[in-house]
Design a protein around this motif. Structure first.
Motif, PDB file in Angstrom:
ATOM      1  N   TRP A  11      34.216  10.219  32.324  1.00 50.86           N
ATOM      2  CA  TRP A  11      35.244  10.065  33.433  1.00 50.86           C
ATOM      3  C   TRP A  11      34.747   9.957  34.885  1.00 50.86           C
ATOM      4  O   TRP A  11      33.974  10.923  35.225  1.00 50.86           O
ATOM      5  N   PRO A  12      35.212   8.900  35.871  1.00 50.82           N
ATOM      6  CA  PRO A  12      34.722   9.137  36.923  1.00 50.82           C
ATOM      7  C   PRO A  12      35.453  10.206  37.960  1.00 50.82           C
ATOM      8  O   PRO A  12      36.305  10.996  37.374  1.00 50.82           O
ATOM      9  N   THR A  13      34.894  10.444  38.938  1.00 52.47           N
ATOM     10  CA  THR A  13      35.178  11.848  39.799  1.00 52.47           C
ATOM     11  C   THR A  13      35.327  11.369  41.453  1.00 52.47           C
ATOM     12  O   THR A  13      35.062  10.141  41.495  1.00 52.47           O
ATOM     13  N   PRO A  14      36.026  12.172  42.240  1.00 51.48           N
ATOM     14  CA  PRO A  14      36.062  11.857  43.348  1.00 51.48           C
ATOM     15  C   PRO A  14      34.736  11.642  44.086  1.00 51.48           C
ATOM     16  O   PRO A  14      34.769  11.214  45.097  1.00 51.48           O
ATOM     17  N   CYS A  15      33.635  12.217  43.646  1.00 44.53           N
ATOM     18  CA  CYS A  15      32.503  11.977  44.123  1.00 44.53           C
ATOM     19  C   CYS A  15      31.845  10.543  43.696  1.00 44.53           C
ATOM     20  O   CYS A  15      31.592  10.401  42.433  1.00 44.53           O
ATOM     21  N   ALA A  16      31.830   9.797  44.791  1.00 47.18           N
ATOM     22  CA  ALA A  16      31.300   8.487  44.554  1.00 47.18           C
ATOM     23  C   ALA A  16      30.001   8.236  43.464  1.00 47.18           C
ATOM     24  O   ALA A  16      29.016   8.959  43.887  1.00 47.18           O
ATOM     25  N   ASP A  17      30.379   7.409  42.488  1.00 43.85           N
ATOM     26  CA  ASP A  17      29.133   7.033  41.419  1.00 43.85           C
ATOM     27  C   ASP A  17      28.745   8.386  40.755  1.00 43.85           C
ATOM     28  O   ASP A  17      27.813   8.168  39.871  1.00 43.85           O
ATOM     29  N   TRP A  18      29.734   9.190  40.613  1.00 37.03           N
ATOM     30  CA  TRP A  18      29.256  10.489  39.705  1.00 37.03           C
ATOM     31  C   TRP A  18      30.398  10.598  38.637  1.00 37.03           C
ATOM     32  O   TRP A  18      31.771  10.526  38.931  1.00 37.03           O
ATOM     33  N   SER A  19      29.987  10.535  37.296  1.00 34.57           N
ATOM     34  CA  SER A  19      30.932  10.885  36.274  1.00 34.57           C
ATOM     35  C   SER A  19      31.184  12.449  36.240  1.00 34.57           C
ATOM     36  O   SER A  19      30.445  13.112  37.041  1.00 34.57           O
ATOM     37  N   VAL A  20      32.038  12.848  35.375  1.00 39.34           N
ATOM     38  CA  VAL A  20      32.207  14.388  35.183  1.00 39.34           C
ATOM     39  C   VAL A  20      30.834  14.917  34.516  1.00 39.34           C
ATOM     40  O   VAL A  20      30.616  15.941  35.018  1.00 39.34           O
ATOM     41  N   GLN A  21      30.075  14.239  33.768  1.00 41.99           N
ATOM     42  CA  GLN A  21      28.814  14.611  33.322  1.00 41.99           C
ATOM     43  C   GLN A  21      27.970  14.852  34.350  1.00 41.99           C
ATOM     44  O   GLN A  21      27.269  15.772  34.717  1.00 41.99           O
ATOM     45  N   ASP A  22      27.868  13.891  35.222  1.00 44.31           N
ATOM     46  CA  ASP A  22      26.941  13.814  36.726  1.00 44.31           C
ATOM     47  C   ASP A  22      27.469  15.030  37.430  1.00 44.31           C
ATOM     48  O   ASP A  22      26.518  15.607  37.909  1.00 44.31           O
ATOM     49  N   LEU A  23      28.551  15.274  37.678  1.00 41.86           N
ATOM     50  CA  LEU A  23      28.873  16.424  38.474  1.00 41.86           C
ATOM     51  C   LEU A  23      28.572  17.677  37.734  1.00 41.86           C
ATOM     52  O   LEU A  23      28.015  18.841  38.309  1.00 41.86           O
ATOM     53  N   LEU A  24      28.844  17.770  36.476  1.00 44.25           N
ATOM     54  CA  LEU A  24      28.550  19.005  35.978  1.00 44.25           C
ATOM     55  C   LEU A  24      27.034  19.288  35.777  1.00 44.25           C
ATOM     56  O   LEU A  24      26.643  20.390  36.064  1.00 44.25           O
ATOM     57  N   HIS A  25      26.191  18.169  35.709  1.00 41.48           N
ATOM     58  CA  HIS A  25      24.733  18.396  35.780  1.00 41.48           C
ATOM     59  C   HIS A  25      24.379  19.008  37.329  1.00 41.48           C
ATOM     60  O   HIS A  25      23.518  19.927  37.421  1.00 41.48           O
ATOM     61  N   HIS A  26      25.045  18.304  38.271  1.00 47.20           N
ATOM     62  CA  HIS A  26      24.651  18.700  39.614  1.00 47.20           C
ATOM     63  C   HIS A  26      25.205  20.408  39.759  1.00 47.20           C
ATOM     64  O   HIS A  26      24.359  20.898  40.220  1.00 47.20           O
ATOM     65  N   LEU A  27      26.175  20.854  39.310  1.00 41.92           N
ATOM     66  CA  LEU A  27      26.592  22.165  39.273  1.00 41.92           C
ATOM     67  C   LEU A  27      25.710  23.242  38.660  1.00 41.92           C
ATOM     68  O   LEU A  27      25.322  24.136  39.107  1.00 41.92           O
ATOM     69  N   VAL A  28      25.579  22.824  37.572  1.00 36.18           N
ATOM     70  CA  VAL A  28      25.052  23.624  36.483  1.00 36.18           C
ATOM     71  C   VAL A  28      23.332  23.993  36.479  1.00 36.18           C
ATOM     72  O   VAL A  28      22.940  24.832  36.556  1.00 36.18           O
ATOM     73  N   VAL A  29      22.754  22.532  36.655  1.00 35.10           N
ATOM     74  CA  VAL A  29      21.317  22.525  36.846  1.00 35.10           C
ATOM     75  C   VAL A  29      20.744  22.512  38.084  1.00 35.10           C
ATOM     76  O   VAL A  29      19.725  23.394  38.167  1.00 35.10           O
ATOM     77  N   GLN A  30      21.516  22.029  39.180  1.00 32.87           N
ATOM     78  CA  GLN A  30      21.004  21.924  40.394  1.00 32.87           C
ATOM     79  C   GLN A  30      21.349  23.162  41.268  1.00 32.87           C
ATOM     80  O   GLN A  30      20.748  23.972  41.696  1.00 32.87           O
ATOM     81  N   ASP A  31      22.676  23.130  41.424  1.00 29.30           N
ATOM     82  CA  ASP A  31      23.473  24.094  42.363  1.00 29.30           C
ATOM     83  C   ASP A  31      22.903  25.471  41.961  1.00 29.30           C
ATOM     84  O   ASP A  31      22.667  26.430  42.884  1.00 29.30           O
ATOM     85  N   LEU A  32      23.260  26.086  40.740  1.00 28.70           N
ATOM     86  CA  LEU A  32      23.330  27.551  40.145  1.00 28.70           C
ATOM     87  C   LEU A  32      21.736  27.849  40.266  1.00 28.70           C
ATOM     88  O   LEU A  32      21.370  28.989  40.885  1.00 28.70           O
ATOM     89  N   HIS A  33      20.926  27.195  40.003  1.00 30.23           N
ATOM     90  CA  HIS A  33      19.530  27.340  40.089  1.00 30.23           C
ATOM     91  C   HIS A  33      19.009  27.435  41.466  1.00 30.23           C
ATOM     92  O   HIS A  33      18.400  28.622  41.985  1.00 30.23           O
ATOM     93  N   ASN A  34      19.256  26.503  42.194  1.00 28.42           N
ATOM     94  CA  ASN A  34      19.110  26.491  43.584  1.00 28.42           C
ATOM     95  C   ASN A  34      19.427  27.579  44.482  1.00 28.42           C
ATOM     96  O   ASN A  34      18.860  28.108  45.318  1.00 28.42           O
ATOM     97  N   TYR A  35      20.741  27.850  44.371  1.00 30.06           N
ATOM     98  CA  TYR A  35      21.349  28.779  44.980  1.00 30.06           C
ATOM     99  C   TYR A  35      20.863  30.281  44.561  1.00 30.06           C
ATOM    100  O   TYR A  35      20.767  31.012  45.394  1.00 30.06           O
ATOM    101  N   THR A  36      20.385  30.452  43.346  1.00 30.05           N
ATOM    102  CA  THR A  36      19.742  31.758  43.078  1.00 30.05           C
ATOM    103  C   THR A  36      18.469  31.982  43.804  1.00 30.05           C
ATOM    104  O   THR A  36      18.170  32.783  44.342  1.00 30.05           O
ATOM    105  N   VAL A  37      17.703  30.808  43.870  1.00 29.29           N
ATOM    106  CA  VAL A  37      16.421  30.888  44.757  1.00 29.29           C
ATOM    107  C   VAL A  37      16.734  31.101  46.138  1.00 29.29           C
ATOM    108  O   VAL A  37      16.077  31.930  46.706  1.00 29.29           O
ATOM    109  N   MET A  38      17.604  30.499  46.634  1.00 30.10           N
ATOM    110  CA  MET A  38      18.174  30.795  48.107  1.00 30.10           C
ATOM    111  C   MET A  38      18.449  32.117  48.264  1.00 30.10           C
ATOM    112  O   MET A  38      18.319  32.770  49.261  1.00 30.10           O
ATOM    113  N   ALA A  39      19.214  32.712  47.448  1.00 29.71           N
ATOM    114  CA  ALA A  39      19.552  34.051  47.344  1.00 29.71           C
ATOM    115  C   ALA A  39      18.560  35.140  47.365  1.00 29.71           C
ATOM    116  O   ALA A  39      18.802  36.153  47.780  1.00 29.71           O
ATOM    117  N   ARG A  40      17.420  34.747  46.689  1.00 28.07           N
ATOM    118  CA  ARG A  40      16.209  35.590  46.767  1.00 28.07           C
ATOM    119  C   ARG A  40      15.387  35.373  48.273  1.00 28.07           C
ATOM    120  O   ARG A  40      14.302  35.966  48.164  1.00 28.07           O
TER     121      ARG A  40
END
Length: 205
Positions: free
Chosen positions: A34-63
């Protein structure tokens, strides 16, 4: 109060992560495309962004380190709820042992306390909780306090040059002054507050 300061920042971040986790756990596998309010991103795309990118990158930033650009090479998979919860716990553990007053380098030069990185993370998970809830129509009541905090922080910190089609944040969408906290937050981040959930919602963005 310095512009990067948020009272009880780790409590806010924990609440934002819990809220996002609640939304994600309510999403059905059939809604992945399903599409999301984020242009060109499906629900799966947004979940990928959150789980794979954000959580990893933000943990690196916290360190106290810079983000890992290779994080996006992984895939979110089907068990996104468990992966998000596990990643959120890891992120909070990283922050709980961090020296929030330690000075870290800024991308454009200079330094700032490590705690200055938390506001971005709170806003990111709060906005994307709305994105996913709006995209799927899951019956989760979003915390307006998180929206108010994220809007206040982003209005202080987000410069006009941060907006653009290639940056994921479009022009601000004007909403009525009497709008609820999440409508204001969505508009500020360039979302369509009237986005309708469902597999055919792409034409309504």
């Amino acid at each position: 109060m310095p512009p990067h300061t948020i009272p009880n920042p780790l409590q806010f971040l924990g609440n934002a992560l819990n809220q996002c986790s609640e939304v994600i756990s309510s999403i059905a596998a059939s809604q992945a495309t399903w599409p999301t309010p984020c242009a060109d991103w499906s629900v799966q795309d947004l979940l990928h962004h959150l789980v794979v990118q954000d959580l990893h990158n933000y943990t690196v930033m916290a360190r106290g380190h810079h983000i890992d650009p290779m994080a996006s090479t992984a895939t979110v998979g089907a068990d996104w709820s468990t992966r998000f919860s596990d990643g959120a716990a890891l992120l909070m553990r990283a922050w709980s042992t961090a020296d929030l007053s330690a000075q870290v380098a800024l991308p454009g030069g200079g330094e700032a306390p490590l705690r200055s990185r938390i506001g971005l993370q709170i806003a990111e998970f709060t906005v994307h909780s709305w994105d996913l809830a709006k995209a799927t129509g899951v019956p989760v009541i979003l915390d307006p306090v998180l929206a108010d905090q994220s809007l206040a922080w982003s209005q202080r910190m987000m410069k006009p040059e941060y907006r653009g089609l290639d940056r994921g944040i479009g022009p601000e969408v004007q909403v009525p002054l009497a709008s609820d906290a999440y409508t204001k937050l969505a508009g500020w981040f360039g979302r369509n507050p009237h986005f309708q959930p469902g597999p055919r919602a792409a034409s309504l963005r």
